[in-house]
Design a protein around this motif. Sequence first.
Motif, PDB file in Angstrom:
ATOM      1  N   VAL A   6      34.980  72.202 -65.464  1.00 14.64           N
ATOM      2  CA  VAL A   6      34.356  71.043 -64.789  1.00 14.64           C
ATOM      3  C   VAL A   6      32.759  71.071 -65.188  1.00 14.64           C
ATOM      4  O   VAL A   6      32.334  71.984 -65.183  1.00 14.64           O
ATOM      5  CB  VAL A   6      34.969  71.121 -63.270  1.00 14.64           C
ATOM      6  N   SER A   7      32.359  69.701 -65.445  1.00 10.74           N
ATOM      7  CA  SER A   7      30.762  69.644 -65.576  1.00 10.74           C
ATOM      8  C   SER A   7      29.988  70.160 -64.157  1.00 10.74           C
ATOM      9  O   SER A   7      30.601  70.095 -63.211  1.00 10.74           O
ATOM     10  CB  SER A   7      30.424  68.187 -65.917  1.00 10.74           C
ATOM     11  N   SER A   8      28.656  70.397 -64.401  1.00 10.84           N
ATOM     12  CA  SER A   8      27.858  70.756 -63.431  1.00 10.84           C
ATOM     13  C   SER A   8      26.442  70.292 -63.628  1.00 10.84           C
ATOM     14  O   SER A   8      25.704  69.836 -64.538  1.00 10.84           O
ATOM     15  CB  SER A   8      27.995  72.089 -62.973  1.00 10.84           C
ATOM     16  N   MET A   9      25.522  70.495 -62.435  1.00 10.51           N
ATOM     17  CA  MET A   9      24.263  70.044 -62.548  1.00 10.51           C
ATOM     18  C   MET A   9      23.386  71.168 -61.904  1.00 10.51           C
ATOM     19  O   MET A   9      23.678  71.523 -60.847  1.00 10.51           O
ATOM     20  CB  MET A   9      24.181  68.788 -61.725  1.00 10.51           C
ATOM     21  N   ASP A  10      22.455  71.572 -62.754  1.00 11.41           N
ATOM     22  CA  ASP A  10      21.766  72.693 -62.215  1.00 11.41           C
ATOM     23  C   ASP A  10      20.226  72.093 -61.282  1.00 11.41           C
ATOM     24  O   ASP A  10      20.017  70.996 -61.682  1.00 11.41           O
ATOM     25  CB  ASP A  10      21.066  73.534 -63.430  1.00 11.41           C
TER      26      ASP A  10
ATOM     27  N   TYR B  20      27.008  62.163 -63.409  1.00 10.45           N
ATOM     28  CA  TYR B  20      26.384  61.507 -64.725  1.00 10.45           C
ATOM     29  C   TYR B  20      27.530  61.731 -65.825  1.00 10.45           C
ATOM     30  O   TYR B  20      27.540  60.685 -66.869  1.00 10.45           O
ATOM     31  CB  TYR B  20      25.175  61.694 -65.150  1.00 10.45           C
ATOM     32  N   TYR B  21      28.301  62.600 -65.705  1.00  4.72           N
ATOM     33  CA  TYR B  21      29.092  63.210 -66.990  1.00  4.72           C
ATOM     34  C   TYR B  21      30.450  62.334 -66.644  1.00  4.72           C
ATOM     35  O   TYR B  21      31.459  62.841 -66.110  1.00  4.72           O
ATOM     36  CB  TYR B  21      29.324  64.550 -66.755  1.00  4.72           C
ATOM     37  N   THR B  22      30.670  61.050 -66.958  1.00  2.47           N
ATOM     38  CA  THR B  22      31.704  60.313 -66.853  1.00  2.47           C
ATOM     39  C   THR B  22      32.848  60.775 -67.781  1.00  2.47           C
ATOM     40  O   THR B  22      32.515  61.519 -68.956  1.00  2.47           O
ATOM     41  CB  THR B  22      31.630  58.714 -67.129  1.00  2.47           C
ATOM     42  N   GLU B  23      34.064  60.132 -67.644  1.00  5.26           N
ATOM     43  CA  GLU B  23      35.338  60.352 -68.485  1.00  5.26           C
ATOM     44  C   GLU B  23      34.951  59.964 -70.142  1.00  5.26           C
ATOM     45  O   GLU B  23      35.133  60.744 -70.898  1.00  5.26           O
ATOM     46  CB  GLU B  23      36.438  59.783 -67.835  1.00  5.26           C
ATOM     47  N   GLU B  24      34.152  58.676 -70.148  1.00 10.64           N
ATOM     48  CA  GLU B  24      33.752  58.163 -71.353  1.00 10.64           C
ATOM     49  C   GLU B  24      32.924  59.181 -72.077  1.00 10.64           C
ATOM     50  O   GLU B  24      33.021  59.481 -73.218  1.00 10.64           O
ATOM     51  CB  GLU B  24      33.262  56.967 -71.164  1.00 10.64           C
ATOM     52  N   ILE B  25      31.817  59.643 -71.294  1.00  5.83           N
ATOM     53  CA  ILE B  25      31.003  60.572 -71.925  1.00  5.83           C
ATOM     54  C   ILE B  25      31.574  61.842 -72.395  1.00  5.83           C
ATOM     55  O   ILE B  25      31.232  62.606 -73.571  1.00  5.83           O
ATOM     56  CB  ILE B  25      29.579  60.846 -70.918  1.00  5.83           C
ATOM     57  N   ALA B  26      32.546  62.408 -71.722  1.00 10.44           N
ATOM     58  CA  ALA B  26      33.042  63.538 -71.826  1.00 10.44           C
ATOM     59  C   ALA B  26      33.823  63.522 -73.156  1.00 10.44           C
ATOM     60  O   ALA B  26      33.779  64.469 -73.945  1.00 10.44           O
ATOM     61  CB  ALA B  26      34.151  64.113 -70.607  1.00 10.44           C
TER      62      ALA B  26
END
Length: 419
Positions: free
Chosen positions: A208-212, A236-242
Amino acid sequence: MKVMVVGGGGREHAIIKKIKENKSVSEIFALPGNGGIAADATCVNIGAKDIDAIVAFAVENSIDFAVVAPDDPLVLGCVDALNAKGIKTFGPNKAAAIIEGSKVFSKNLMKKYNIPTAQYEVFTDMDAALNYLETAPIPTVVKADGLALGKGVIIAETREDAKDAVKSIMGDKVFGESGSSIVIEEFLTGPEVSVLSFTDGETLIPMVSSMDHKRALDNDMGLNTGGMGTVAPNPYYTEEIAKECMETIFIPTVEAMNKEGRSFSGCLYFGLMLTPNGPKVIEYNCRFGDPETQVVLPLLESDLLDIMLHISDKTLKDADVRFSSGSACCVVMASKGYPGKYETGFEITMPLDKNIYVAGAKLDNGKLLTGGGRVLGVTETAPTLKEAIEKAYKTVKEVSFENAYCRSDIGARALKANN
Ligand code: AMP
Ligand code: GLY
């Protein structure tokens, strides 16, 4: 099963707590661990860079599985040394850890294999670097080649600042030999995303993505730190960007490392910037991020040790890797003054039934005392990000030590992006 985890920060505490959930684990050793980790593992006073002592301990204690978490031992070849003694280990070997150990290597890798990243030039000569800066676009980013405790990156807003950075890295060698080579690169803009991934060199499964939140103070002000908090997932990390990252960055990186004869096995960390021209790699790390791990692993629903064992057997494709659809927030509580000067030795009181990952603390006659800049991270999970943030700050109120400091806005930006 006897498991050994090399390292002693909040990240290692999160890894240990998760590994502990596996029923086949009989004992966990932490080298060196810390006073808070001691509640979940047997701490052994061996430093994470003391490769010979780490290997000797593993052999003497018949360790069945080792996890090498920090960058230093990985870059020094700790995994190679453990494997040479027949000890199964999670983490990249020295040849692959160079993806973090040398920025010149990683930039050249990306250029060679067309992986999107900032434009750059490499310099080994200070005068050539200073000369280049006469006409380079400003702002610009100056990076020491090697590991520099996360401090080897300088964003220069003016030509003079850029030149000063080059002089201090290459001339004064403020980061030692790490600064013998430097990268000067294009300044990129856009939201940053951390994506940790599991890979055995054949299969790659993103976590899963994260933000520091790297700055010391609210509203991203103050000095850069090791990280004051994290949230997952990153809105910000949408499915499309993923999907785009998988195709243009993740898989190409694994394949590039294979083609270079440096197959990567372990946790490959992608530090990404979502620029107006698409996602680009800011940095690779050869390990779990800290404090990203403290929000990513609490959302992992499947068994971490089982995944790690599959990776070391090169059967990741058969592993069960599932993340919850919920959110997590980790608020780091630091000693006031960090990342500058601060005092330690204050008693910590905290609830024992919560996800609290201790980073800098020592045990003294059964009392847990502060022992570092970043003292601990409080993580809460919930179905929504808003609830996770609220719960984390509620639990923060249950923790106390003198001179405690935390940011009050962890997750605020993510929440705004969500709405
Ligand atoms: P690093 O140690 O490589 O993660 O860099 C530290 C921080 O510097 C990153 O998290 C970014 O915020 C920033 N940074 C690094 N490279 C760039 C770049 N090319 N453009 C803009 N910001 C950057
Ligand atoms: N949180 C950034 C890192 O672990 O490098």
